[in-house]
Scaffold this active site. Structure first.
Site, PDB file in Angstrom:
ATOM      1  N   HIS A 128      -3.396   7.063   2.401  1.00  0.00           N
ATOM      2  CA  HIS A 128      -3.784   5.746   1.890  1.00  0.00           C
ATOM      3  C   HIS A 128      -5.162   5.407   2.443  1.00  0.00           C
ATOM      4  CE1 HIS A 128      -4.074   1.619   0.947  1.00  0.00           C
ATOM      5  NE2 HIS A 128      -3.826   1.189   2.156  1.00  0.00           N
ATOM      6  N   CYS A 171       0.815  -1.229   0.000  1.00  0.00           N
ATOM      7  CA  CYS A 171       0.000   0.000   0.000  1.00  0.00           C
ATOM      8  C   CYS A 171       0.842   1.270   0.000  1.00  0.00           C
ATOM      9  CB  CYS A 171      -0.948   0.002   1.195  1.00  0.00           C
ATOM     10  SG  CYS A 171      -1.985  -1.459   1.271  1.00  0.00           S
ATOM     11  N   ASN A 176     -10.046  -0.476  -0.307  1.00  0.00           N
ATOM     12  CA  ASN A 176      -8.588  -0.382  -0.212  1.00  0.00           C
ATOM     13  C   ASN A 176      -7.969  -0.966  -1.485  1.00  0.00           C
ATOM     14  OD1 ASN A 176      -5.864  -0.699   0.315  1.00  0.00           O
ATOM     15  ND2 ASN A 176      -6.147  -1.534   2.375  1.00  0.00           N
TER      16      ASN A 176
HETATM   17  O1  UT7 Z   1      -3.774  -1.297   3.614  1.00  0.00           O
HETATM   18  C1  UT7 Z   1      -3.107  -1.315   4.834  1.00  0.00           C
HETATM   19  C2  UT7 Z   1      -3.315  -2.565   5.558  1.00  0.00           C
HETATM   20  N1  UT7 Z   1      -4.608  -2.841   6.060  1.00  0.00           N
HETATM   21  C3  UT7 Z   1      -5.136  -2.202   7.097  1.00  0.00           C
HETATM   22  O2  UT7 Z   1      -4.636  -1.175   7.505  1.00  0.00           O
HETATM   23  C4  UT7 Z   1      -6.326  -2.799   7.783  1.00  0.00           C
HETATM   24  C5  UT7 Z   1      -6.245  -2.479   9.224  1.00  0.00           C
HETATM   25  N2  UT7 Z   1      -7.288  -3.072  10.056  1.00  0.00           N
HETATM   26  C6  UT7 Z   1      -8.577  -2.669   9.980  1.00  0.00           C
HETATM   27  O3  UT7 Z   1      -8.952  -1.857   9.161  1.00  0.00           O
HETATM   28  C7  UT7 Z   1      -9.536  -3.220  10.997  1.00  0.00           C
HETATM   29  O4  UT7 Z   1      -8.801  -3.867  11.995  1.00  0.00           O
HETATM   30  C8  UT7 Z   1     -10.574  -4.198  10.385  1.00  0.00           C
HETATM   31  C9  UT7 Z   1     -11.566  -3.445   9.553  1.00  0.00           C
HETATM   32  C10 UT7 Z   1      -9.879  -5.247   9.564  1.00  0.00           C
HETATM   33  C11 UT7 Z   1     -11.342  -4.885  11.515  1.00  0.00           C
HETATM   34  O5  UT7 Z   1     -11.943  -3.926  12.392  1.00  0.00           O
HETATM   35  P1  UT7 Z   1     -11.760  -4.086  13.964  1.00  0.00           P
HETATM   36  O6  UT7 Z   1     -12.553  -3.008  14.575  1.00  0.00           O
HETATM   37  O7  UT7 Z   1     -10.288  -4.088  14.237  1.00  0.00           O
HETATM   38  O8  UT7 Z   1     -12.442  -5.475  14.270  1.00  0.00           O
HETATM   39  P2  UT7 Z   1     -11.788  -6.798  14.898  1.00  0.00           P
HETATM   40  O9  UT7 Z   1     -10.738  -7.355  13.985  1.00  0.00           O
HETATM   41  O10 UT7 Z   1     -11.400  -6.496  16.301  1.00  0.00           O
HETATM   42  O11 UT7 Z   1     -13.029  -7.765  14.852  1.00  0.00           O
HETATM   43  C12 UT7 Z   1     -14.220  -7.506  15.599  1.00  0.00           C
HETATM   44  C13 UT7 Z   1     -15.219  -8.620  15.349  1.00  0.00           C
HETATM   45  C14 UT7 Z   1     -14.627 -10.010  15.437  1.00  0.00           C
HETATM   46  O12 UT7 Z   1     -15.566 -10.844  16.061  1.00  0.00           O
HETATM   47  P3  UT7 Z   1     -15.410 -11.243  17.602  1.00  0.00           P
HETATM   48  O13 UT7 Z   1     -14.103 -11.935  17.702  1.00  0.00           O
HETATM   49  O14 UT7 Z   1     -15.455  -9.950  18.346  1.00  0.00           O
HETATM   50  O15 UT7 Z   1     -16.600 -12.103  17.830  1.00  0.00           O
HETATM   51  C15 UT7 Z   1     -14.499 -10.450  13.997  1.00  0.00           C
HETATM   52  O16 UT7 Z   1     -14.594 -11.830  13.823  1.00  0.00           O
HETATM   53  O17 UT7 Z   1     -15.738  -8.502  14.019  1.00  0.00           O
HETATM   54  C16 UT7 Z   1     -15.684  -9.768  13.362  1.00  0.00           C
HETATM   55  N3  UT7 Z   1     -15.516  -9.556  11.938  1.00  0.00           N
HETATM   56  C17 UT7 Z   1     -16.559  -9.368  11.104  1.00  0.00           C
HETATM   57  N4  UT7 Z   1     -17.893  -9.346  11.306  1.00  0.00           N
HETATM   58  C18 UT7 Z   1     -18.684  -9.119  10.258  1.00  0.00           C
HETATM   59  C19 UT7 Z   1     -14.380  -9.481  11.230  1.00  0.00           C
HETATM   60  N5  UT7 Z   1     -14.644  -9.245   9.941  1.00  0.00           N
HETATM   61  C20 UT7 Z   1     -15.995  -9.168   9.841  1.00  0.00           C
HETATM   62  C21 UT7 Z   1     -16.885  -8.931   8.772  1.00  0.00           C
HETATM   63  N6  UT7 Z   1     -18.210  -8.917   9.018  1.00  0.00           N
HETATM   64  N7  UT7 Z   1     -16.441  -8.719   7.507  1.00  0.00           N
END
Ligand code: UT7
Length: 327
Positions: free
Chosen positions: A254, A113, A284
């Site tokens: 980004h 990225c 993204n």
């Molecule tokens: O391009 C540069 C590299 N990429 C990034 O910078 C991405 C960086 N990370 C993020 O943008 C965020 O961490 C995410 C969008 C990927 C995730 O958001 P989050 O607020 O950090 O959520 P989390 O990973 O803590 O997950 C929260 C919950 C989990 O469930 P439990 O364990 O709390 O029951 C996940 O399993 O959300 C669940 N989850 C989803 N639920 C519905 C994860 N993906 C999804 C989904 N739909 N697509």
């Protein structure tokens, strides 16, 4: 003293739109989760057979046209991508041929990225050194081809597109003021495509275990690192040039997650009106995200001569960086 300036920008995204409602039919997710956690409503996905070089060619032609530069006068075609058409020839070489940039060298750059900011920095160095006059820098990706469409933690994030900048040697005041690049390979495993290269060559096992697809080890950790890294890169740019946050007219970050962008802006103290955000429509697109957002801003008339433009990037590698530009 030579410097480099962005003489023209261009971008291109596939026609096909994949909405959050479409994703609800593919994995266990919801429009509400995706919008609140990422800010993404829809993204563009390449058609079958549509390649990174197809998108890159359209973006590149638009940048050349905007700059009024003939492909024959381009000295280097630099394509930043982690989804090249193939290992080799490079996507840069494919484009050099397709654009008719007969006198240009060509190569690809892999910085995920951060690829566009890395590419811009390389181009700036060549142009400042006086060895080249025109460099076409393109960030282009078809991440849909390397996304695991069963993994809801990644497939809702990534998308396809291309953006380009024709960079030109200059002696004027509109120029790249500084670039800062960073890397931390020790944390590379956080965002990775482990298979398909020399470590795990394509095999039945690689296919069965989905190893040639994007894996994100701990999204939340990546999130926090991204905010800190983008702030670090932005502050380095400000310090190196003796300017304040209030001097920045436009920030093009980004587009990984609207919450990452908002948190970075908040830490810097930059108001929303001065930030370019298009993640709601494009998701993204890795190396393509900054040049697509920049091209949108340029075409919307958000930059005028003399403005201070700050680009900040973060991504796989891990890599991050910034570029401060006097428009
Ligand atoms: O391009 C540069 C590299 N990429 C990034 O910078 C991405 C960086 N990370 C993020 O943008 C965020 O961490 C995410 C969008 C990927 C995730 O958001 P989050 O607020 O950090 O959520 P989390 O990973 O803590 O997950 C929260 C919950 C989990 O469930 P439990 O364990 O709390 O029951 C996940 O399993 O959300 C669940 N989850 C989803 N639920 C519905 C994860 N993906 C999804 C989904 N739909 N697509």
């Amino acid at each position: 003293m030579y410097g480099s300036r962005i003489a023209g920008t261009g971008s291109s995204v596939p026609d096909r739109i994949l909405s959050n409602a479409d994703l609800e039919r593919i994995v266990s997710t919801s429009d509400e989760w995706i919008v609140t956690r990422t800010g993404i409503s829809e993204r563009r996905i390449a058609a079958d057979g549509e390649t990174t070089s197809d998108l890159a060619e359209r973006a590149g032609r638009r940048a050349l046209e905007a700059a009024g530069v003939d492909p024959i006068d381009v000295n280097l075609v630099l394509v930043s991508t982690v989804t090249p058409d193939m290992f080799f020839p490079s996507t840069g070489c494919l484009l050099q041929d397709r654009l008719g940039a007969l006198h240009a060298a060509a190569f690809d750059l892999s910085a995920a990225c951060s690829g566009f900011v890395y590419g811009l920095s390389v181009a700036d160095a060549y142009l400042r050194a006086g060895v080249m006059r025109n460099i076409l820098v393109i960030g282009a990706e078809t991440l849909s081809k390397v996304v695991d469409w069963k993994d809801r933690t990644t497939c809702v994030l990534f998308a396809d597109g291309a953006g380009a900048a024709l960079m030109q040697r200059t002696t004027g005041e509109s120029r790249v003021l500084s670039t800062h690049l960073y890397a931390d390979g020790s944390r590379g495993g956080q965002l990775i495509i482990p298979g398909g290269g020399s470590r795990h060559p394509i095999s039945q096992k690689v296919v069965d275990e989905n190893l040639a697809k994007i894996k994100m080890a701990n999204g939340n950790e990546v999130f926090k690192t991204a905010v800190r890294a983008m702030e670090e890169a932005a502050v380095a740019a400000l310090k190196a040039n003796g300017v304040e946050v209030s001097d920045i007219d436009l920030l093009v970050p980004h587009q990984a997650n609207a919450r990452i962008i908002n948190a970075t802006a908040q830490r810097l103290g930059l108001p929303k009106e001065r930030i370019v955000m298009n993640i709601d429509r494009f998701g993204n697109t890795s190396a393509a995200s900054i040049p697509i957002a920049l091209d949108g801003a340029v075409r919307a008339g958000r930059l005028k001569p003399g403005d201070l433009l700050l680009l900040v990037a973060f991504g796989g590698g891990l890599t991050w960086g910034s570029a401060l530009i006097r428009w």
